[in-house]
Design a protein around this motif. Sequence first.
Motif, short mmCIF file in Angstrom:
data_model
loop_
_atom_site.label_atom_id
_atom_site.label_comp_id
_atom_site.label_asym_id
_atom_site.label_seq_id
_atom_site.Cartn_x
_atom_site.Cartn_y
_atom_site.Cartn_z
N SER A 16 0.84 -1.20 0.00
CA SER A 16 0.00 0.00 0.00
C SER A 16 0.88 1.25 0.00
N GLU A 17 0.48 2.25 -0.78
CA GLU A 17 1.24 3.49 -0.87
C GLU A 17 0.78 4.48 0.21
N HIS A 18 1.72 5.28 0.70
CA HIS A 18 1.40 6.30 1.68
C HIS A 18 0.49 7.35 1.04
N TRP A 19 -0.42 7.89 1.84
CA TRP A 19 -1.41 8.82 1.29
C TRP A 19 -0.76 10.06 0.66
N THR A 20 0.41 10.47 1.15
CA THR A 20 1.06 11.64 0.57
C THR A 20 1.54 11.37 -0.85
N ARG A 21 1.97 10.14 -1.12
CA ARG A 21 2.42 9.79 -2.47
C ARG A 21 1.24 9.67 -3.42
N VAL A 22 0.14 9.14 -2.92
CA VAL A 22 -1.07 9.07 -3.75
C VAL A 22 -1.54 10.48 -4.10
N LYS A 23 -1.48 11.37 -3.13
CA LYS A 23 -1.89 12.75 -3.39
C LYS A 23 -0.93 13.43 -4.36
N ALA A 24 0.36 13.11 -4.26
CA ALA A 24 1.34 13.69 -5.19
C ALA A 24 1.05 13.25 -6.62
N LEU A 25 0.68 11.97 -6.80
CA LEU A 25 0.28 11.50 -8.13
C LEU A 25 -0.96 12.24 -8.60
N ASN A 26 -1.93 12.36 -7.72
CA ASN A 26 -3.17 13.07 -8.03
C ASN A 26 -2.87 14.50 -8.48
N THR A 27 -1.97 15.15 -7.75
CA THR A 27 -1.61 16.53 -8.08
C THR A 27 -0.97 16.63 -9.46
N ARG A 28 -0.04 15.73 -9.75
CA ARG A 28 0.64 15.75 -11.05
C ARG A 28 -0.36 15.63 -12.21
N LEU B 46 -10.08 13.95 -16.48
CA LEU B 46 -9.37 15.06 -15.85
C LEU B 46 -10.21 15.77 -14.78
N SER B 47 -11.48 15.96 -15.06
CA SER B 47 -12.33 16.63 -14.07
C SER B 47 -12.45 15.79 -12.80
N GLU B 48 -12.46 14.45 -12.94
CA GLU B 48 -12.54 13.58 -11.77
C GLU B 48 -11.23 13.62 -10.97
N TRP B 49 -10.10 13.68 -11.66
CA TRP B 49 -8.82 13.81 -10.96
C TRP B 49 -8.80 15.12 -10.17
N ARG B 50 -9.33 16.19 -10.74
CA ARG B 50 -9.34 17.48 -10.04
C ARG B 50 -10.28 17.46 -8.85
N ARG B 51 -11.41 16.77 -9.00
CA ARG B 51 -12.33 16.66 -7.86
C ARG B 51 -11.69 15.86 -6.74
N ALA B 52 -10.95 14.81 -7.09
CA ALA B 52 -10.27 14.00 -6.07
C ALA B 52 -9.22 14.83 -5.34
N LEU B 53 -8.51 15.67 -6.06
CA LEU B 53 -7.48 16.50 -5.44
C LEU B 53 -8.10 17.52 -4.49
N ASP B 54 -9.30 17.94 -4.77
CA ASP B 54 -9.95 19.00 -3.99
C ASP B 54 -10.56 18.49 -2.70
N ALA C 172 -8.03 11.45 2.76
CA ALA C 172 -7.06 10.57 2.10
C ALA C 172 -7.74 9.29 1.63
N GLY C 173 -8.60 8.72 2.48
CA GLY C 173 -9.32 7.51 2.10
C GLY C 173 -10.32 7.79 0.99
N ARG C 174 -11.00 8.95 1.07
CA ARG C 174 -11.96 9.29 0.02
C ARG C 174 -11.26 9.56 -1.31
N ARG C 175 -10.06 10.11 -1.23
CA ARG C 175 -9.30 10.35 -2.46
C ARG C 175 -8.89 9.02 -3.08
N ALA C 176 -8.45 8.08 -2.26
CA ALA C 176 -8.10 6.75 -2.78
C ALA C 176 -9.30 6.10 -3.44
N SER C 177 -10.48 6.24 -2.83
CA SER C 177 -11.70 5.68 -3.42
C SER C 177 -12.03 6.35 -4.74
#
Length: 760
Positions: free
Chosen positions: A600-612, A686-694, A701-706
């Motif tokens: 499992s990846e740390h939530w900060t790395r998942v968010k970093a991917l989301n941000t990119r 792309l719009s879904e990725w932006r919603r996840a980042l927001d 963090a869990g909701r972003r992973a979902s």
Amino acid sequence: MAYTASLSPSKDRPGFNITFRHPCRQDAKGKLGLKVRRGLGTTDETEARGLVEQMNQLLADEGWWNANRYTQALGTFATVVVDAFYDGLQAGATASSVLRDSFIRLPDRTDGYARVLFVGTTGAGKTSLLRHFIGSDPERDRFPSTSTAKTTVSDIEVIPSEGPYKAAVTFFSEHAIQANVEDCVIAAATAVWEKMPDDKIADRLLHHADQRFRLSYVLGSWGTVSGDVEEDESNWDFGTQAGTAMVAMSDVGGVDAEEMRALQGELQGYVGRIRRMTDHQAQIIRAELLGSEMSQLDDDQFALEWFQSELQDEDEFRDLVLDIMDAIRQRFNQLTTGSLTWHGRSARWPELWTYQSSNREDFLRQVRWFSSNYAPEFGRLLTPLVDGIRVEGPFWSTFTQHKPRIVYLDGQGLGHTPESSSSVTTHITARFSDVDVILLVDNAEQPIQAAAQAVVRAVAASGHYGKLSIAFTHFDQVKGANLPKFADKKAHVLASLHNYLTRLRDVLNGPIVTAIERTIDDRCFMLGGLSIAQLPRGVVTQMEALFQQFEDSIQLPCAPKITPKYDATTLGFAVQRAVISFQSTWANRLGFASSLAVSSEHWTRVKALNTRIAKELDVEYDSLRPVADFVGRLAEEVSNYLDHPLDWTRSPEDDAESLEAVAPIRQTVFQELHSFAIARLVGEQLSEWRRALDLKGQGSAGRRASAIRGIYELAAPVPGTMQAKSAPRFLEAVQNIVHKAVNDAGGEMIGIAELMNRPH
């Protein structure tokens, strides 16, 4: 929301700046309202206030908020105002390779040149090998740069030819660099949040988590003063004079004491500002969290993410980022040679630097500003800002009189761990079809580890296995009482390769692996001593054999004399297996399942991917590569499908002939899957990725992973499942790619109606 501009005096120089939030550009969180600051180019306050008023008029009228109104705006407002606003609305930047082509064309086999792509782990010796191929002296030339860390962070393309030396250097976009600076400031602020000392805060600021973007090259190192040499308390001095040699090698000149003190003062100012804004924001957040019923774990995670999110909304954060960007921009002022082409109407960010010289020493001295990792020059180097360097000239090897016509393509190294190497980045695999040789550079001391395995696997599935060659470096370090001779050592190294190929049969069908096994020994080369200028004769012999391999690669293969026919109805099962594998891997990474193979990846790395992805900077982050994973799994399963034609125009004479007939189809499918995967996983979502980042708040963090898991399930649904309503369209899109590749190769896809009418 009302948008207004304000006036402020410029720092460190006379004049005034205009600052405003752009109504059409996104900030670091993907929201409209990016804070923009521009110099007005005047010291007259009355004139400056008039320009601010013009900007406010433009901001107040949405009719101007369109790139097509640029020419009309020039007739109404001052040029400096128009450029400040419309730079953010212009069309995307020209592809960096196209920019380099405008000054130096990249030759191919039609010009008699073979293109060789270097691939390998960090530290395996790719760049050291390249130095020998192009006759670059390790002490006098030092190009390209080498070290034990991640050194090559941009594409490096070398074209040996007669004539003058030429260089074309392209840069990452201002948007991409600013995003990296924002990451670094957030990381430094997090260090303050975690109560770390100043040196750790500075380290986070100067070194991005991905280990590729290093602000220290541009802004200087923390705590370094010219002439200060601290004694190594741990006494790790082996009696070498490496440090002395490094200083002696510098012909560009290190940063002097006065400049270094200025750089230190600047860095100390940044760290102080980060401390102040972090302490203020942390007090607010921790006060609001008091009395909360959240668990300590949830509290820590939620508080940190809340803190990072709120910090990015602060004007202090934006101002600091813009100040650092101004400091970076000023580093280009040191370029007194060559020609800079600027991106944008206001010429604020360079996109191309070109230079030509007949003097090798002078030429490399200028190019090193863009490729060096020489510590005494930290504070002046532009290396982290560069995305590509192309050079042309008499870059001939010195160990032979032969002058082969070869284009050398080097790039970033791969990771060492199984997780970081599960899929080869698409930045590399997308180039497979454009090259004649894929040269895997691997360490003979520890041969065919995770990264090398991933390369072999990707090359095999792509259909480009005929291009694969392997250079085993550090062969001189392969020692043992049971390995007395060269042949024994070579057999020892190759055993690791053949062991992996045996295991690869579990992923890919036997015929491909057999084809690789049949010829791979003749395409493996044993090299050592690459760190020294004078190579042993045995190594030279191997290098000359490599040259011959490169030159032979441009001979076109004979066109297949047979073509396959496929059962179109069974392709869906291959796609189904690929998607299940992809979904399963990411379920583990996102924490919805557990596996010994994928953690499992740390939530900060998942968010970093989301941000990119949300900010359209990249489709991957470090070892998190959803597009590469998706392409890899689809390519493998489609490759296995292609290995089982329903019929042939005539029976193949042997497995070799059938593989030759299918290879062009594999290659076409593999190439097309890259753009298809980016469109499915990124472009259409792309719009879904932006919603996840927001997402923010407790449990974000869990909701972003979902949300990300939902993106994957929507973009790549499993065919044949009732839950996936979009699966038929997805399957049809993949089928169309395969059908076209088969038809273009002269093959045939047979549908269910035709199958029903076939004699049994």
